[in-house]
Design a protein around this motif. Sequence first.
Motif, PDB file in Angstrom:
ATOM      1  N   UNK A 139       0.834  -1.206   0.000  1.00 15.58           N
ATOM      2  CA  UNK A 139       0.000   0.000   0.000  1.00 15.58           C
ATOM      3  C   UNK A 139       0.868   1.254   0.000  1.00 15.58           C
ATOM      4  N   UNK A 140       1.935   1.257   0.817  1.00 13.22           N
ATOM      5  CA  UNK A 140       2.864   2.378   0.851  1.00 13.22           C
ATOM      6  C   UNK A 140       3.529   2.557  -0.516  1.00 13.22           C
ATOM      7  N   UNK A 141       3.977   1.448  -1.075  1.00 13.05           N
ATOM      8  CA  UNK A 141       4.681   1.470  -2.351  1.00 13.05           C
ATOM      9  C   UNK A 141       3.795   2.040  -3.461  1.00 13.05           C
ATOM     10  N   UNK A 142       2.557   1.586  -3.535  1.00 13.25           N
ATOM     11  CA  UNK A 142       1.635   2.074  -4.562  1.00 13.25           C
ATOM     12  C   UNK A 142       1.321   3.555  -4.369  1.00 13.25           C
ATOM     13  N   UNK A 143       1.115   3.962  -3.118  1.00 10.68           N
ATOM     14  CA  UNK A 143       0.803   5.363  -2.840  1.00 10.68           C
ATOM     15  C   UNK A 143       1.989   6.257  -3.176  1.00 10.68           C
ATOM     16  N   UNK A 144       3.187   5.852  -2.747  1.00  7.89           N
ATOM     17  CA  UNK A 144       4.396   6.634  -3.058  1.00  7.89           C
ATOM     18  C   UNK A 144       4.604   6.704  -4.568  1.00  7.89           C
ATOM     19  N   UNK A 145       4.324   5.601  -5.275  1.00 13.40           N
ATOM     20  CA  UNK A 145       4.440   5.597  -6.727  1.00 13.40           C
ATOM     21  C   UNK A 145       3.481   6.581  -7.379  1.00 13.40           C
ATOM     22  N   UNK A 146       2.277   6.683  -6.840  1.00 10.77           N
ATOM     23  CA  UNK A 146       1.311   7.623  -7.408  1.00 10.77           C
ATOM     24  C   UNK A 146       1.752   9.070  -7.178  1.00 10.77           C
ATOM     25  N   UNK A 147       2.458   9.325  -6.072  1.00 10.21           N
ATOM     26  CA  UNK A 147       2.975  10.672  -5.807  1.00 10.21           C
ATOM     27  C   UNK A 147       4.059  11.009  -6.819  1.00 10.21           C
ATOM     28  N   UNK A 148       4.955  10.059  -7.074  1.00 11.04           N
ATOM     29  CA  UNK A 148       6.042  10.284  -8.040  1.00 11.04           C
ATOM     30  C   UNK A 148       5.484  10.556  -9.432  1.00 11.04           C
ATOM     31  N   UNK A 149       4.440   9.811  -9.826  1.00 12.31           N
ATOM     32  CA  UNK A 149       3.842   9.989 -11.145  1.00 12.31           C
ATOM     33  C   UNK A 149       3.243  11.385 -11.290  1.00 12.31           C
ATOM     34  N   UNK A 150       2.557  11.855 -10.263  1.00  7.84           N
ATOM     35  CA  UNK A 150       1.929  13.174 -10.308  1.00  7.84           C
ATOM     36  C   UNK A 150       2.983  14.278 -10.327  1.00  7.84           C
ATOM     37  N   UNK A 151       4.031  14.133  -9.515  1.00  7.65           N
ATOM     38  CA  UNK A 151       5.047  15.185  -9.419  1.00  7.65           C
ATOM     39  C   UNK A 151       6.079  15.078 -10.528  1.00  7.65           C
ATOM     40  N   UNK A 152       6.097  13.989 -11.268  1.00  7.94           N
ATOM     41  CA  UNK A 152       7.031  13.831 -12.382  1.00  7.94           C
ATOM     42  C   UNK A 152       8.421  13.428 -11.969  1.00  7.94           C
ATOM     43  N   UNK A 153       8.577  12.871 -10.768  1.00 11.75           N
ATOM     44  CA  UNK A 153       9.903  12.463 -10.284  1.00 11.75           C
ATOM     45  C   UNK A 153      10.298  11.126 -10.836  1.00 11.75           C
TER      46      UNK A 153
END
Length: 153
Positions: A139-153
């Motif tokens: 759950x942490x991994x998926x959520x952190x991944x969604x943050x990276x996708x939105x911020x473009x990191x």
Amino acid sequence: MRCPFCGHDNSQVKDSRPTEDNAAIRRRRQCEGCAGRFTTFERIQLREIMVVKSEGKSEPFDREKLERSITLACRKRAIDAVRIDRLVSGIQRQIETSGEGDVLTRHIGELAMEGLKALDSVAYIRFASVYKDFTDARDFEEFAGSIREVSGE
């Protein structure tokens, strides 16, 4: 004002001054019973807000409860307490000026997440882990991944 040390009902105001953001008055008080000193904060309350919990139960809005949960998410991060207080004040102001007498806990959580996202990404993920009820590391991994996708990191 009731003394937090002995419970005596009367206290004297020794000093009053506005907080840094002028959103509250800080008062130093001395108990007339035990002479203990303590601090209180006086804030503007536009109206009584009721929070509707997910199971349908209602309770009065509690600023301290919101502040505790945000402070916990920000623990051990380089975030000044003044910035946390401003975030909590902003959320409270948004709720009070919405015109609604009842507010869902989900809405308060979304406002907190929005504010934490702008403040600190780690605190944002910590808060989300409790708010969204993460159950395992994926759950942490998926959520952190969604943050990276939105911020473009």
